[in-house]
Structures are given as structure tokens and as C-alpha cells.
Design an enzyme around this catalytic site. Structure first.
Site, mmCIF file in Angstrom:
data_model
loop_
_atom_site.group_PDB
_atom_site.id
_atom_site.type_symbol
_atom_site.label_atom_id
_atom_site.label_comp_id
_atom_site.label_asym_id
_atom_site.label_seq_id
_atom_site.Cartn_x
_atom_site.Cartn_y
_atom_site.Cartn_z
ATOM 1 N N CYS A 14 34.088 -19.966 -1.043
ATOM 2 C CA CYS A 14 34.540 -20.767 -2.194
ATOM 3 C C CYS A 14 34.213 -20.103 -3.533
ATOM 4 O O CYS A 14 34.869 -20.376 -4.539
ATOM 5 C CB CYS A 14 33.928 -22.151 -2.150
ATOM 6 N N HIS A 66 35.176 -25.007 -9.535
ATOM 7 C CA HIS A 66 35.693 -24.980 -8.160
ATOM 8 C C HIS A 66 35.929 -26.424 -7.729
ATOM 9 O O HIS A 66 35.088 -27.298 -7.948
ATOM 10 C CB HIS A 66 34.680 -24.291 -7.249
ATOM 11 N N ASN A 105 40.163 -29.054 -1.363
ATOM 12 C CA ASN A 105 39.342 -27.861 -1.591
ATOM 13 C C ASN A 105 40.095 -26.655 -1.016
ATOM 14 O O ASN A 105 40.204 -26.519 0.199
ATOM 15 C CB ASN A 105 37.987 -28.046 -0.914
HETATM 16 N N1 ACO Z 1 36.403 -40.626 7.434
HETATM 17 C C1 ACO Z 1 35.668 -41.724 7.679
HETATM 18 N N2 ACO Z 1 34.335 -41.674 7.921
HETATM 19 C C2 ACO Z 1 33.754 -40.473 7.932
HETATM 20 C C3 ACO Z 1 34.483 -39.286 7.693
HETATM 21 C C4 ACO Z 1 35.858 -39.393 7.447
HETATM 22 N N3 ACO Z 1 36.644 -38.328 7.180
HETATM 23 N N4 ACO Z 1 33.636 -38.237 7.744
HETATM 24 C C5 ACO Z 1 32.427 -38.739 8.011
HETATM 25 N N5 ACO Z 1 32.491 -40.087 8.115
HETATM 26 C C6 ACO Z 1 31.412 -41.016 8.395
HETATM 27 C C7 ACO Z 1 30.213 -40.374 9.048
HETATM 28 O O1 ACO Z 1 30.397 -40.268 10.433
HETATM 29 C C8 ACO Z 1 29.115 -41.324 8.679
HETATM 30 O O2 ACO Z 1 29.173 -42.431 9.540
HETATM 31 P P1 ACO Z 1 27.825 -43.146 10.041
HETATM 32 O O3 ACO Z 1 27.157 -43.654 8.816
HETATM 33 O O4 ACO Z 1 28.340 -44.199 10.961
HETATM 34 O O5 ACO Z 1 27.040 -42.061 10.732
HETATM 35 C C9 ACO Z 1 29.498 -41.807 7.279
HETATM 36 O O6 ACO Z 1 30.917 -41.518 7.160
HETATM 37 C C10 ACO Z 1 28.752 -41.104 6.178
HETATM 38 O O7 ACO Z 1 28.759 -39.692 6.425
HETATM 39 P P2 ACO Z 1 28.037 -38.679 5.487
HETATM 40 O O8 ACO Z 1 28.292 -37.298 5.981
HETATM 41 O O9 ACO Z 1 26.652 -39.099 5.254
HETATM 42 O O10 ACO Z 1 28.882 -38.936 4.147
HETATM 43 P P3 ACO Z 1 28.632 -38.397 2.728
HETATM 44 O O11 ACO Z 1 28.546 -39.527 1.778
HETATM 45 O O12 ACO Z 1 27.555 -37.371 2.678
HETATM 46 O O13 ACO Z 1 30.023 -37.671 2.425
HETATM 47 C C11 ACO Z 1 30.908 -35.434 2.300
HETATM 48 C C12 ACO Z 1 30.420 -36.567 3.211
HETATM 49 C C13 ACO Z 1 32.139 -35.927 1.554
HETATM 50 C C14 ACO Z 1 31.282 -34.226 3.167
HETATM 51 C C15 ACO Z 1 29.790 -35.100 1.332
HETATM 52 O O14 ACO Z 1 28.604 -34.863 1.992
HETATM 53 C C16 ACO Z 1 30.122 -33.917 0.489
HETATM 54 O O15 ACO Z 1 30.975 -33.980 -0.366
HETATM 55 N N6 ACO Z 1 29.420 -32.779 0.674
HETATM 56 C C17 ACO Z 1 29.720 -31.583 -0.033
HETATM 57 C C18 ACO Z 1 30.425 -30.722 0.891
HETATM 58 C C19 ACO Z 1 31.571 -30.003 0.278
HETATM 59 O O16 ACO Z 1 32.214 -30.402 -0.665
HETATM 60 N N7 ACO Z 1 31.836 -28.896 0.885
HETATM 61 C C20 ACO Z 1 32.941 -28.132 0.522
HETATM 62 C C21 ACO Z 1 32.696 -26.743 0.877
HETATM 63 S S1 ACO Z 1 31.380 -26.111 -0.056
HETATM 64 C C22 ACO Z 1 31.972 -26.021 -1.518
HETATM 65 O O17 ACO Z 1 33.139 -25.825 -1.720
HETATM 66 C C23 ACO Z 1 31.001 -26.297 -2.573
#
Ligand code: ACO
Length: 323
Positions: free
Chosen positions: A113, A250, A280
Site C-alpha cells: 500500500c 492512502h 482500498n
Molecule cells: N461483515 C460483517 N461482519 C464482519 C465482517 C464483514 N465483512 N468482517 C468481520 N466481521 C465481524 C467479525 O467476525 C467480528 O464478529 P464477532 O464480534 O462476532 O467476532 C466483528 O465483525 C468485529 O470484527 P473486528 O475485526 O473486530 O472489526 P473491526 O471493528 O476491527 O473492523 C476492520 C475490521 C474494518 C478490518 C478494521 O480492523 C480495520 O479497518 N483495520 C485496518 C485494516 C486495513 O484497513 N487494512 C488495509 C490494508 S493496510 C493499509 O492499507 C493501511
């Protein structure tokens, strides 16, 4: 002092749009969940047979047209991608051949990224050193090919696309009033591999592999890393949250962008956001967003623009330029 100015910018998105509703019909997710957690509403997905170099070529042609230049004016291509057409040769050389360029050099950089910030930095240094006159800097990705479409925690986040800028050597005074790239700052820390990686490769599994991510862990590190390299950019140039015109981050996740802007005191009116429409797109996201804001008239010649990215590795970096 030799500087590299951005002579032109262009981008390309595959025709097919996949909405959150379409994903919700294929896997257990919802438009609400995706929008609330990420700000993403839709993403573009490359057609079967549409490769990273094809997307890159279209973005490069648009950037050349915007600059009023032809491919023969280019003597360097630096292309950032984590989804190359082939293990080798580089995707950059495929673009070079498609543009009909047989002089100069073309190569890829791998920083996921952060790839566009890395590629911009490399090309800027080649130009500043006097070895090259005009460079195409391209970020191009087909992340749809490395997603595990059974994994809802990652499949909803990414999209395909490409963006490019033409960098051109100009003489500057050597101070912050110059046009062109004014400062760049790159960082990496390979200890974080397991938080965001692809579980395959030529020398490990002999397969392409799929993207794996510990989303929460990435989120936890992102804001601090991003703000660190932006503070470096401000310190090197004397610019600040108040005096920059535009922030083109980004486009990983709206919550990361908002938290970073808040921490730095950058008002949201100065932030270019395309994550809602593009998802992304990894190395393509910054030039895609920059191009969108140039084309709709927000970013004007003379404006001071700050870009940053953070991604797998971890890698992260910033660049600040006057357009
Ligand atoms: N739809 C519905 N529910 C989902 C999904 C989905 N697509 N994905 C996960 N869940 C569920 C999980 O299973 C979990 O359920 P549970 O509570 O029953 O176990 C719940 O949602 C919460 O999951 P978390 O992973 O804790 O959710 P979080 O609030 O952390 O959001 C996310 C996840 C959006 C990936 C977040 O952590 C994030 O934005 N991280 C940054 C990662 C990123 O942007 N990476 C991109 C690449 S790196 C870069 O470009 C910087």
C-alpha cells in the site's frame, strides 16, 4: 537545485463496479457493516484477462496526455505493485513495451500500500541526481486476484485500479517556494509481517497465495506510523496542517484517515476521500485520489499537497509537493 515537478496525472478504473449489496448477496456481510467500519460503498474489479499492466498502461496514457507529452519523452518508469502480471519480468517493462519505449529503464518497486510513495521517492531521487529527465510513476493493482473471497474480513476491503504521474526535471531555488517534490520520508519495519501478508510466493509455496490480515493490529499501528512521517515532512519543509492546501492519504479506511487528520489538526475540508467509491486499491489509491481531485478542479496548480501511506511489511511513508 534540480526538482521534479508533476507535469501530469492520470488514472484508470476497471468498468465493473461491485457494490456492498452485491457482496452481501455472496457472503455474510452487510452494506451497513462495511460502511460503518470502513467508509467503503463500492469498488471496481478487473475483468477476466484484464491485468495490472493493462490498468497501468491506461493510467500512464492519461497522465502523458494531461502533461502534453508523448511516451518517447519518458526515460524512466517506476511502477509500484504487489499484484504483478508475472513473477518476472517486471510489470513496468510490460508497460514500457506497450508504450513503445525502447530507451531508458523500467522497474517495479514492492512496498504494497505504500508503493506509490516509495515509487515517487525513487523517481524523484533519480531526477534530482540528474540521471533521468522525465519519469512515469505508476501505482497499479489487481488485488481482487489475491483476495480469499471466502474471507469476509478482507474480501470487502479492496478494489482494483491504477494511477500515474509524470515527473519532469525543473530547476528550483532549493527552498519551500519551489514547484515539485519538496520532501519524501520512507520507513519500514519487517517485524510486522504476520499482521498483513500474502500466504504464498515463488520461493515458499510456489503459489500466488491469498491476502491475510489482522485488521485490528493494522489499525492499531496505522495512525501512529502515518502521523510520524507527516511530522517529518512538516519539519523538513516548514509546512504545517494550517499551510498545506490538500491532504491525499492512502485510501485504506475512512476511520484511519479521519483519525490521522484529527491527530494532525488537518481539517476534513482539505482531505481528498475516494475510499467510498474505490475501496482500498493499495499502491494505486493515492494517484487515483489525486487525479480525481485534479480533474474535478479542487487541486490547482501551485497548491501544496501532502500524501502518505502505510501498508504490508510494515512499510510507510510521506511526500509533500507543490503541484
Ligand atoms: N461483515 C460483517 N461482519 C464482519 C465482517 C464483514 N465483512 N468482517 C468481520 N466481521 C465481524 C467479525 O467476525 C467480528 O464478529 P464477532 O464480534 O462476532 O467476532 C466483528 O465483525 C468485529 O470484527 P473486528 O475485526 O473486530 O472489526 P473491526 O471493528 O476491527 O473492523 C476492520 C475490521 C474494518 C478490518 C478494521 O480492523 C480495520 O479497518 N483495520 C485496518 C485494516 C486495513 O484497513 N487494512 C488495509 C490494508 S493496510 C493499509 O492499507 C493501511
Amino acid at each position: 537545485m534540480r526538482r521534479s515537478r508533476i507535469a501530469g496525472v492520470g488514472s484508470y478504473l476497471p468498468a465493473r463496479i461491485v457494490t456492498n449489496a452485491e457482496l452481501a448477496a455472496r457472503m455474510e456481510t452487510s452494506d451497513d457493516w462495511i460502511r460503518q467500519r470502513t467508509g467503503i460503498g463500492q469498488r471496481h474489479i478487473a475483468a477476466e484477462g484484464e491485468t495490472t499492466s493493462m490498468l497501468a498502461l491506461k493510467a500512464a496514457e492519461a497522465a502523458l496526455a494531461h502533461a502534453g507529452l508523448t511516451a518517447q519523452d519518458i526515460d524512466l518508469i517506476v511502477l509500484a505493485t504487489a499484484t504483478p502480471d508475472y513473477t518476472f519480468p517486471s510489470t513496468a517493462t510490460q508497460v514500457q513495451a506497450a508504450l513503445g519505449i525502447t530507451h531508458g529503464a523500467a522497474f517495479d518497486v514492492a512496498a504494497v500500500c505504500s508503493g506509490f510513495v516509495y515509487a515517487l521517492t525513487v523517481a524523484d531521487k533519480f531526477i534530482a541526481s540528474g540521471s533521468n529527465k522525465r519519469a512515469l510513476v505508476i501505482g497499479a493493482e489487481t488485488f481482487s486476484r489475491i483476495l480469499d473471497w471466502e474471507d469476509r474480513t478482507t474480501a470487502v476491503l479492496f478494489g482494483d485500479g491504477a494511477g500515474a504521474v509524470v515527473l519532469e526535471a525543473v530547476e528550483g531555488k532549493g527552498d519551500a517556494s519551489d514547484t515539485g517534490v519538496l520532501t519524501t520520508h520512507l520507513r519500514s519495519d519487517g517485524r510486522h509481517r504476520a499482521k498483513l501478508y500474502v500466504d504464498g510466493g515463488p520461493s515458499t509455496t510456489g503459489t500466488v497465495g491469498h491476502l491475510r490480515m489482522e485488521g485490528r493490529e493494522v489499525f492499531k499501528h496505522a495512525v501512529g506510523m502515518i502521523t510520524d512521517v507527516i511530522v517529518d515532512a512538516f519539519a523538513a519543509t516548514g509546512f504545517s496542517a494550517e499551510t498545506i492546501d490538500w491532504f491525499v492519504p492512502h485510501q485504506a479506511n475512512q476511520r484511519i484517515i479521519t483519525a490521522s487528520a484529527d491527530k494532525l489538526g488537518i481539517p476534513m475540508e482539505k482531505v481528498v476521500l475516494t475510499v467510498d467509491r474505490h475501496g482500498n486499491t493499495s499502491a494505486a489509491s493515492i494517484p487515483l485520489a489525486f487525479d480525481a481531485a485534479v480533474r474535478d478542479g479542487r487541486i490547482q496548480r501551485g497548491d501544496v499537497v501532502l500524501v502518505e501511506a502505510m501498508g504490508g511489511g510494515f512499510t510507510w511513508g510521506s511526500a509533500l509537493f507543490r503541484f
